[in-house]
Design a protein around this motif. Structure first.
Motif, short mmCIF file in Angstrom:
data_model
loop_
_atom_site.label_atom_id
_atom_site.label_comp_id
_atom_site.label_asym_id
_atom_site.label_seq_id
_atom_site.Cartn_x
_atom_site.Cartn_y
_atom_site.Cartn_z
N ARG A 16 0.67 -1.19 0.08
CA ARG A 16 0.01 -0.07 -0.03
C ARG A 16 0.83 1.28 -0.09
N ARG A 17 0.16 2.15 -0.63
CA ARG A 17 0.99 3.50 -0.74
C ARG A 17 2.55 3.49 -0.98
N ASP A 19 4.97 5.20 -2.64
CA ASP A 19 5.47 6.47 -2.70
C ASP A 19 5.49 7.02 -1.27
N GLN A 20 4.49 7.13 -0.72
CA GLN A 20 4.30 7.67 0.49
C GLN A 20 5.25 6.84 1.61
N ALA A 21 5.34 5.39 1.57
CA ALA A 21 6.21 4.73 2.33
C ALA A 21 7.75 4.92 1.82
N GLU A 23 8.87 8.27 1.14
CA GLU A 23 8.93 9.38 2.08
C GLU A 23 9.21 9.25 3.48
N ARG A 24 8.47 8.14 4.36
CA ARG A 24 8.36 8.05 5.25
C ARG A 24 9.97 7.43 5.73
N ARG A 26 12.90 7.84 4.06
CA ARG A 26 13.68 8.92 4.03
C ARG A 26 13.66 9.89 5.13
N LEU A 34 6.55 0.18 8.53
CA LEU A 34 5.44 0.25 7.33
C LEU A 34 4.81 -1.27 7.16
N GLU A 37 1.59 -1.40 8.53
CA GLU A 37 0.54 -0.42 7.72
C GLU A 37 0.41 -1.10 6.24
N THR A 80 10.38 2.09 -6.99
CA THR A 80 9.65 2.93 -6.54
C THR A 80 10.07 4.29 -6.56
#
Length: 363
Positions: A16-17, A19-21, A23-24, A26, A34, A37, A80
């Motif tokens: 899931r998500r 791209d958001q993962a 950023e997290r 980083r 992760l 989630e 990704t």
């Protein structure tokens, strides 16, 4: 010399998500956060370069991300985030058709489980990549036979895969990769399914071929001894991250952390170390008194021990011009044989080195 292959801050997140993962990650999040989630971070911020003609080994335990990383290098998996550049071309920007063209002509892959077609002869298997390229039949046969001969399979061209041993089948897989004359070979645990003796033989075969062909190779393994035997440089992965990159000597003598050090505990150092890593460089210049029998920086550990046994003083290490570049005291060799923890060289005129003897102090 410009790098042939470059990986720049590669991330691969499944679930899931993604791209958001990224950023997290980083921002400092870890894999476990992760995963709770619904996202799995397989590769995290991986960067390295591979020079032309180099064998670059990626080593790690199962689940460390090494095979996922390899599949991003030829576009079988889309990153990704991050970039893969081959001869300056960004593969992550190519469409499917362009990627297939790159994979058919410039990048070949050697799989762990041979991946031979049972209904095709050895020759036809070796020529398969050329067939995909549309190479005329006569040319395919010529190049396939040449590749098979390089891999020690001359005379087996008309045989079927089930008539060959496991090691011979893996040679066919290697010949298939070589027949396309690809610039980059990706080898995913290619020898791990083989028996130990056959595996050693295949390692010898690869090193012998590399002497002749000077291919650029990325080799995946979970075996540190294999990594140190084959790799010009080694990347150690853990939990999706590259935790150290260096030569076999760097990994063995200068581990970045306890995790890397734990891998080296059972390694046979005598197969890796050379005079260049062991010598004391505080003693240099021109000293004819130490030159009755000498070593070079590339002299293997076992040969160095044999030289030391014949001398009553430290072994002199000289360069191509016969200039002294360092010495190896006998206690240094004894220390490594005994797995001594203190690897700091001592000068050859140490008061404990008289006659090449020393009482080893254990750490």
């Amino acid at each position: 010399m410009s790098a042939r292959l470059q990986a720049e801050s590669l991330y691969k997140v499944f679930g899931r998500r993604p791209d958001q993962a990224v950023e997290r990650l980083r921002a400092g999040a870890d894999r476990e956060e992760l995963r709770a989630e619904g996202a799995t971070a397989a590769v995290i911020d991986a960067s390295f370069t591979v020079e032309p003609g180099q064998i670059f080994v990626v080593m790690g335990l199962s689940g460390s991300g090494k095979s996922t990383l390899l599949r991003m290098l030829n576009g079988l998996l889309d990153p990704t985030a991050g970039h893969v550049r081959f001869d300056g071309q960004d593969l992550t920007t190519l469409g499917d058709r362009e990627l297939r063209e790159v994979r058919s002509r410039k990048i070949s892959m050697v799989f762990q489980h041979f991946a031979l077609f049972p209904h095709r002869s050895v020759r036809e298997n070796a020529a398969y990549g050329l067939e995909v390229q549309g190479v005329p039949r006569a040319e395919r046969v010529r190049r396939a036979d040449e590749a098979l001969a390089l891999c020690g399979l001359a005379g087996w061209e008309k045989s079927w895969p089930d008539e060959l041993s496991g090691g011979m089948q893996q040679r066919v897989g290697l010949a298939r990769a070589l027949a396309t004359d690809a610039d980059l070979l990706l080898m995913d645990e290619s020898f791990s399914a083989l028996d130990p003796l056959i595996r050693r033989d295949m390692q010898d075969q690869l090193l012998e071929l590399q002497q002749k062909l000077k291919k650029t190779i990325v080799f995946i393994t979970h075996d540190l001894n294999e990594a140190m035997r084959l790799g010009d440089r080694i990347a150690v992965m853990r939990d999706g991250r590259i935790v150290q990159i260096g030569t076999a000597q760097d990994i063995l003598l200068r581990p970045e952390n306890d995790y890397v050090a734990s891998f080296t505990q059972d390694v046979d150092r005598s197969r890796v170390l050379t005079a260049g890593e062991l010598m004391d460089t505080s003693v240099t210049g021109d000293d004819p008194g130490c030159h009755c029998e000498t070593a070079t920086a590339d002299t293997p550990f076992t040969e160095l021990c044999a030289i030391s046994a014949r001398l009553s003083h430290p072994v002199s290490v000289v360069d191509e011009g016969n200039k002294l570049i360092g010495v190896v005291p006998r206690q240094r060799l004894v220390g490594f044989l005994g797995d001594e923890q203190d690897t700091t060289p001592e000068p050859c005129d140490s008061p404990r080195d008289k006659g090449g003897e020393k009482v080893i102090a254990r750490a």
